[in-house]
Write an enzyme that holds these catalytic residues in place. Structure first.
Site, mmCIF file in Angstrom:
data_model
loop_
_atom_site.group_PDB
_atom_site.id
_atom_site.type_symbol
_atom_site.label_atom_id
_atom_site.label_comp_id
_atom_site.label_asym_id
_atom_site.label_seq_id
_atom_site.Cartn_x
_atom_site.Cartn_y
_atom_site.Cartn_z
ATOM 1 N N HIS A 75 0.837 -1.218 0.000
ATOM 2 C CA HIS A 75 0.000 0.000 0.000
ATOM 3 C C HIS A 75 0.867 1.261 0.000
ATOM 4 O O HIS A 75 0.414 2.310 0.453
ATOM 5 C CB HIS A 75 -0.946 0.035 1.204
ATOM 6 N N SER A 78 14.822 20.627 -17.500
ATOM 7 C CA SER A 78 13.664 21.460 -17.793
ATOM 8 C C SER A 78 14.141 22.710 -18.512
ATOM 9 O O SER A 78 15.212 23.237 -18.223
ATOM 10 C CB SER A 78 12.960 21.840 -16.489
ATOM 11 N N LYS A 95 16.204 21.134 -12.469
ATOM 12 C CA LYS A 95 15.482 19.879 -12.682
ATOM 13 C C LYS A 95 16.309 18.791 -13.362
ATOM 14 O O LYS A 95 17.077 19.050 -14.274
ATOM 15 C CB LYS A 95 14.240 20.139 -13.541
ATOM 16 N N GLU A 104 9.476 7.685 -17.123
ATOM 17 C CA GLU A 104 8.123 8.227 -17.327
ATOM 18 C C GLU A 104 7.575 7.791 -18.686
ATOM 19 O O GLU A 104 6.393 7.466 -18.814
ATOM 20 C CB GLU A 104 8.145 9.747 -17.223
#
Ligand code: ARG
Length: 473
Positions: free
Chosen positions: A155, A276, A282, A289
């Site tokens: 979980h 970025s 970043k 992803e």
């Protein structure tokens, strides 16, 4: 003129022609198409339908067509609606009227599904290798980090301590099952539909068994109507690909979370990250992803093909042309994802200190219950008692380890001074030493088995020709 132009007087509408063409995507099957035609020419000669000289002319022409495709010099002409038409048209230019004999008894209906099966079998073999490479990256990483303890989650809440290697190896076995499943799909793909004609069978007595054997198929299809419409192998392949994709996306998701500043368990190498354009600090795990994001198209391809097939009347329908782009995209996607996932794993930095720091004493609550079990308390009761200890610690604002012996003994008299030895994450891990558990010895044995399995699989994949080598399993 189109192959089928005899009965037509009106030109095909231009937009309709573009709509119906599949050459844009099925040209990648050229090698399979040529291979199947070479074998078919041989079968026609064996049946006495063409002479040996004619066969040799056809084969030489076909080899020439293949060479032009290989070299990138093949010119697609208007009217080449699909790869079969294009190859036949060019063959005619190269060898003259004898080219017209190649299609004797053959239809594009049995031809296209033969090509697709051959093409897929080759691709399956290279996907199998890519999968094994990923498994190898996993095993090597797991072996190199055998002593790293981290919180295990259910979980996404801290559950029990785990070896990082044990977590990582959990993916080895998912990919292992994927490899075995692929061998099953390959087995059912290795059935030859050629010789089924348009739908009713071959009228001129070719030897289908010999034809199938020549192409590396294990057997021939049993029913010509089924053979020209059967795309079960394509569905199975897409189902296989979708499941590999789901496994990849789960791996990606967990690593993305762990690469966040909040976790800091791992660092994705710069080679697999991007920055970025606005925020200079970043470093985004784009590789992972994208792997996660490809799930949409991969699951979509499976659902898409099933939907295309649903309710189709018997034998060939043009709808079936819709099978290819899904398959090709699934193949292309996996051929990028698998090596990228392997690269991410190989270059991943594992932050042992952050993993250790994240371990909370409460993650040893099960070990505390096991402690009472060893003192003779039934587990259901010990579970409840430890729950009380957790609550008491929370009330006092201390960790389980900081709870006094008096507090423990107030909960149950079986608690003794040795209870504090429970608060050792490594000891917790070491206790799970049965097969399949997280103890270092068990994980070492697991890695050993994994190594044996992937080595023997690899030997099988490199031993024989591509279409053959997926036979294992
Ligand atoms: N391009 C077609 C396909 O991909 C080949 C088969 C065409 N057959 C036919 N009868 N029109 O399915």
């Amino acid at each position: 003129m189109a192959l089928w132009g005899g009965r037509f007087v009106t030109e095909t509408d231009e937009l309709m022609r573009c709509f119906g063409d599949s050459i844009g995507f099925d040209r990648r099957m050229y090698a399979a198409d040529v291979r199947a035609s070479v074998a078919y020419a041989a079968a026609l000669a064996r049946a006495g339908l063409i002479t040996i000289e004619e066969r040799d002319q056809l084969v030489a022409g076909l080899e020439q067509v293949r060479a032009e495709f290989d070299a990138g010099t093949f010119q697609i002409e208007p009217g080449d609606e699909d790869i079969h038409t294009a190859v036949e048209r060019r063959l005619g230019e190269l060898v003259g009227p004898v080219a017209g004999k190649l299609h004797t008894g053959r239809s594009r209906n049995d031809q296209v599904t033969t090509d697709l099966r051959l093409y897929l079998l080759d691709e399956m073999a290279s996907l199998r290798e890519a999968l094994i490479e990923l498994q190898r990256a996993i095993v090597e990483k797991a072996e190199a980090h055998l002593d790293v303890v981290m919180p295990g989650y259910t979980h996404l809440q801290q559950a029990q301590p785990l070896l990082f290697s044990h977590w990582l190896m959990s993916f080895f076995w998912k990919f292992q099952r994927d490899g075995e499943r692929l061998a099953g799909v390959a087995r059912r793909t290795r059935v030859c539909p050629l010789g089924s004609g348009a739908l009713a069978g071959h009228p001129l007595g070719i030897d289908r068994q010999a034809l199938a054997a020549e192409l590396g198929f294990a057997t021939v299809s049993e029913n010509s109507v089924d053979a020209v419409s059967d795309r079960d192998y394509a569905v199975e392949f897409l189902a296989w690909a979708a499941l590999v994709q789901v496994h990849l996306s789960c791996l990606a998701e967990e690593l993305i979370v762990w690469a966040s500043r909040e976790f800091g368990f791992v660092q994705v190498d710069e080679a697999y990250s991007t920055g970025s354009s606005l925020m200079p600090q970043k470093k985004n795990p784009d590789s992972l992803e994208l792997i996660r994001g490809k799930s949409g198209r991969m699951v979509g391809h499976l659902v898409g093909l099933l939907t295309t097939l649903k309710g189709l009347p018997s034998a060939y329908d043009k709808d079936l042309q819709e099978d290819k782009e899904a398959l090709f995209d699934a193949i292309d996607t996996l051929k990028m994802e698998l090596p990228i996932a392997a690269g991410v794993i190989r270059t991943l930095k594992v932050n042992t200190a952050r993993m250790a720091a994240a371990l909370d004493d409460a993650i040893l609550a099960t070990d505390l219950a096991d402690y009472l079990v060893r003192k003779g308390v039934p587990f259901r009761q010990s579970h409840h008692l430890v729950g009380q200890a957790v609550r008491r610690a929370e009330e006092l604002g201390v960790s389980l380890k900081e709870l006094s012996l008096a507090d423990y003994q107030e909960i149950h008299p079986s608690f003794a001074e040795d209870v504090y030895a429970v608060f050792d994450f490594r000891r917790s891990v070491e206790a799970r030493d049965t097969e399949g558990g997280t103890a270092p010895a068990a994980v070492r044995a697991q890695i050993e088995r994994a190594r044996q399995i992937s080595e023997s699989a690899n030997q099988q994949t490199t031993k024989s020709s591509p279409a053959e080598n997926i036979k294992m399993g």
